[in-house]
Enzyme design. Structure first.
Site, short mmCIF file in Angstrom:
data_model
loop_
_atom_site.label_atom_id
_atom_site.label_comp_id
_atom_site.label_asym_id
_atom_site.label_seq_id
_atom_site.Cartn_x
_atom_site.Cartn_y
_atom_site.Cartn_z
N VAL A 242 9.70 -0.31 12.06
CA VAL A 242 9.38 0.76 13.00
C VAL A 242 7.94 1.20 12.76
O VAL A 242 7.52 1.39 11.62
CB VAL A 242 10.33 1.98 12.81
N GLY B 222 4.76 3.76 9.12
CA GLY B 222 5.70 2.70 9.46
C GLY B 222 6.75 2.57 8.38
O GLY B 222 6.61 3.13 7.29
N LYS B 223 7.82 1.87 8.65
CA LYS B 223 8.85 1.58 7.64
C LYS B 223 9.71 0.46 8.17
O LYS B 223 9.85 0.29 9.38
CB LYS B 223 9.72 2.82 7.41
N GLY B 224 10.30 -0.30 7.26
CA GLY B 224 11.16 -1.38 7.70
C GLY B 224 12.04 -1.86 6.59
O GLY B 224 12.08 -1.26 5.51
N ASP C 122 9.27 -1.17 -1.37
CA ASP C 122 10.10 0.03 -1.32
C ASP C 122 11.36 -0.31 -2.10
O ASP C 122 11.32 -1.22 -2.94
CB ASP C 122 10.40 0.37 0.16
#
Ligand code: NAD
Length: 429
Positions: A69, A114-116, A155
């Site tokens: 995202v 952002g992150k995923g 992460d």
């Protein structure tokens, strides 16, 4: 201006996303942000879902779901981690991406959020399976990844190895090495010296700045640090190096308390020699071993929760003796705990200000990779401390000027910087 769904306030079924939206709407309303900007910033620019087919070692095929995202690229490329965990889904990624937008904005670095990740259980997979999964995932999200578009990082359950697989895959697809497309790489392969200590160094810097603005004598201050992993251990060391007496440290094995001060050299040695990197068997002069949670309740001036989320809650907040808390972990204080501490007049330095050293360090790695030049560790540390001090002062002054708590001040200052740039650039972002 009316928009399709833009002017309606979003509600999410995912708790993390709903909380992130609520916090955003609350701060935006308090700032008097226009409905137009609220509509833009409460939506993500892109929510990508991909399938990730993987040949398992036993010959079977599994198809995992992967996500990325990009909440905002208003300030620059979106930045944020990739996590491998069964609980990962698109809404969780969106919530964390939005928080990254505010964190990067507040940190004063040129990134959006952002992150995923992949919904999988990496602990039950072999290294070869994880490599095949990481490479296929990389190929599927590759069109959106790049040094000037979206720059992922490690992460939960991902680290330098996963970053190398992903970078290597996308570099091969593009026919050239592209180190700046990802951060958190090993020092041996385009990583940065200083990154390992960066988050703890930043957390401690916020604590030391708080002491300074309050006119405290550092040599008379005492601190307790929860968690002796990456963040906690370097927070404790940086505080002690500055002259603060660290009277308690802890990890999952217990709390180690000594009013005379903890021998940190010995603590680091204990962890280094322990197969699980824990404080198993640690002791020092005058040291008493207490229960795991007791670190939160010892007599001290400053408490640094650097272990995990939710530890200071409605059941524990009332027993905290420290009058100042600097959040090293993400979300260590629940909203109920926050209310109890606020009523008791405890000063709280919020997580996304205090633990931003990690993402600032990522920015340094990216900047070095873009130039093809490596800084010395000293240069890295000096720049980090300089930025952390600046950020702390900015939020402190903002909180004083607006007469709000630091947590709300940090959110408002962060949103303001993004909103100003959206105004500048217009809605065609
Ligand atoms: P880590 O795994 O290196 O260390 C965690 C430590 O906490 C360990 O010592 C563990 O034993 C201890 N711990 C776990 N549960 C505990 C409990 N209930 N009571 C006492 N101690 C407990 O993790 P880390 O990288 O240091 O991250 C800690 C926190 O900081 C997390 O919330 C993480 O999201 C956040 N954070 C980390 C970074 C980073 O750069 N590492 C950056 C920003 C935020």
């Amino acid at each position: 201006m009316a928009a399709d769904s833009g002017t309606m306030r979003r509600k999410a079924t995912n708790v993390l996303l709903d909380t992130a939206l609520e916090e955003f709407y609350g701060a935006a309303d308090e700032m008097g942000l226009s409905e137009r900007l609220i509509a833009i910033l409460s939506h993500s620019e892109r929510r990508l879902e991909v399938s990730v087919p993987v040949e398992m070692d036993d010959g079977s095929l599994r198809v995992f779901k992967g996500y990325r995202v990009q909440h905002s690229t208003a300030l620059g490329p979106s930045k944020g981690g990739l996590r491998y965990d069964p609980a990962v889904d698109i809404d969780e990624c969106e919530a964390l991406a939005m928080l990254m937008t505010w964190k990067c904005s507040l940190a004063g670095i040129p990134y959006g959020g952002g992150k995923g990740g992949i919904a999988c259980d990496p602990l039950t997979m072999s290294k070869k399976e994880r490599e095949r999964m990481s490479r296929t995932f990389a190929a599927r999200i590759a069109p959106n990844i790049g040094r000037w578009s979206d720059v992922p990082a490690p992460d939960m359950n991902t680290g330098g190895q996963e970053m190398v697989w992903i970078m290597d895959t996308i570099s091969k697809m593009r026919g050239q090495i592209e180190p700046a497309q990802l951060t958190g790489k090993p020092i041996a392969y385009w990583g940065s010296r200083g990154r390992n200590e960066a988050t703890g160094r930043g957390v401690a810097t916020c604590g030391l700045e708080t002491m300074k603005v309050l006119g405290k004598d550092l040599a008379k201050m005492t601190a307790a640090v929860q968690g002796f992993g990456n963040v906690g251990s370097f927070t404790a060391k940086t505080l002690a190096d500055a002259g603060v007496k660290v009277v308690a440290i802890s990890d999952v094995t217990g709390t180690y308390y000594s009013p005379r001060g903890i021998d940190l050299v010995k603590a680091f040695e204990t962890v280094r020699n322990d197969p699980k990197r824990l404080l198993n068997g640690f002791s020092c002069e005058g040291c008493e071993k207490l229960g795991v949670a007791d670190v939160l309740f010892v007599d001290c001036d400053f408490l640094f929760p650097c272990a995990r989320d939710g530890v200071i809650n409605k059941d524990t907040a009332g027993r905290v003796k420290a009058k100042h808390i600097v959040e090293g972990a993400n979300g260590p204080i629940t909203p109920e705990g926050d209310a109890i501490l606020n009523d008791a007049g405890v000063l709280i330095v919020p997580d996304f200000l205090a633990n931003a050293g990690g993402v600032i360090g990522s920015y340094f790695e990216w900047a070095q990779n873009l130039q093809g030049v490596f800084w010395t560790e000293q240069e890295y540390n000096d720049r980090l401390v300089h930025i952390m001090k600046d950020n702390f002062r900015r939020v402190w002054d903002y909180a004083e000027a607006k007469k709000v708590k630091m947590r709300r001040a940090a959110t408002m200052a962060a949103i303001q910087r993004v909103a100003d740039v959206v105004e500048l650039r217009g809605t065609f972002l």
